[in-house]
Design a protein around this motif. Sequence first.
Motif, short mmCIF file in Angstrom:
data_model
loop_
_atom_site.label_atom_id
_atom_site.label_comp_id
_atom_site.label_asym_id
_atom_site.label_seq_id
_atom_site.Cartn_x
_atom_site.Cartn_y
_atom_site.Cartn_z
N PHE A 1 54.52 56.25 63.56
CA PHE A 1 55.04 56.63 62.24
C PHE A 1 55.50 58.07 62.30
O PHE A 1 54.75 58.97 62.64
N TYR A 2 56.76 58.31 61.97
CA TYR A 2 57.35 59.65 62.02
C TYR A 2 57.59 60.25 60.64
O TYR A 2 58.06 61.37 60.54
N GLY A 3 57.24 59.53 59.60
CA GLY A 3 57.54 59.99 58.25
C GLY A 3 56.52 60.98 57.70
O GLY A 3 55.63 61.46 58.42
N ASP A 4 56.64 61.28 56.42
CA ASP A 4 55.76 62.19 55.70
C ASP A 4 54.47 61.42 55.36
O ASP A 4 54.47 60.52 54.52
N VAL A 5 53.37 61.80 56.01
CA VAL A 5 52.10 61.09 55.83
C VAL A 5 51.60 61.21 54.39
O VAL A 5 51.14 60.23 53.80
N ASP A 6 51.68 62.41 53.79
CA ASP A 6 51.22 62.59 52.42
C ASP A 6 52.01 61.71 51.44
O ASP A 6 51.44 61.12 50.52
N PRO B 1 47.37 61.87 64.78
CA PRO B 1 48.65 62.51 65.08
C PRO B 1 48.84 62.67 66.60
O PRO B 1 47.87 62.84 67.34
N PHE B 2 50.09 62.62 67.02
CA PHE B 2 50.42 62.79 68.43
C PHE B 2 51.36 63.97 68.60
O PHE B 2 52.03 64.40 67.65
N GLU B 3 51.43 64.51 69.82
CA GLU B 3 52.24 65.70 70.10
C GLU B 3 53.73 65.47 69.87
O GLU B 3 54.46 66.41 69.59
N ASN B 4 54.18 64.23 69.96
CA ASN B 4 55.62 63.95 69.78
C ASN B 4 56.01 63.90 68.30
O ASN B 4 57.15 63.59 67.97
N GLY B 5 55.06 64.19 67.39
CA GLY B 5 55.36 64.20 65.95
C GLY B 5 55.09 62.88 65.25
O GLY B 5 55.22 62.79 64.03
N ILE C 1 48.58 55.21 61.92
CA ILE C 1 47.86 55.18 60.65
C ILE C 1 47.17 53.83 60.54
O ILE C 1 47.81 52.78 60.63
N GLU C 2 45.85 53.87 60.34
CA GLU C 2 45.09 52.64 60.14
C GLU C 2 44.51 52.66 58.74
O GLU C 2 43.88 53.64 58.34
N ILE C 3 44.74 51.58 58.01
CA ILE C 3 44.32 51.47 56.61
C ILE C 3 43.44 50.24 56.48
O ILE C 3 43.80 49.15 56.94
#
Length: 153
Positions: free
Chosen positions: A58-63, A94-98, A102-104
């Motif tokens: 997932f590369y989006g805005d987490v918040d 989070p990973f270094e590649n940005g 996410i596990e829900i």
Amino acid sequence: MKLLQNFSHFLLEASGASQEQLKSFANQGSLILTSKDLGNYMELGKFKYNAIFTIEQFYGDVDLLLAQIIAGLVRLNPDRQDQVLSDPEISITPFENGSSTIEISIPFEEPLIIIPDADGPISWRGQKWTMDEKDISIAEKLIGLLGEAATTV
């Protein structure tokens, strides 16, 4: 497991993830026997489970996604408060590649609704039944009511 399916579709849309990035399944399920006659149908029982959703890369805005999850959950499962279900639990890696994984985990409770059907696959109480959706009929007018409602003090 309509809530699992509906929330999976919602997460795909809200996160922008592809089907390959989203995994979902039911975990720790239990059957609650209720056998309630609800007029037009019977609630044979309930299926209570934890729905697990994992979004990978997932590369989006987490918040933003977290806020969308709350809003989507309120919209898709408005009975949560009455069912006394716990809040979702979320793990974010989070990973270094940005990107992030996410596990829900969301507890759901869904009624198992049946209606009489002579050709139905379910045999119960000497009758054949089939699965159906909750059909809530709303009265449009009342006929035959006389007098006033009694009140107690």
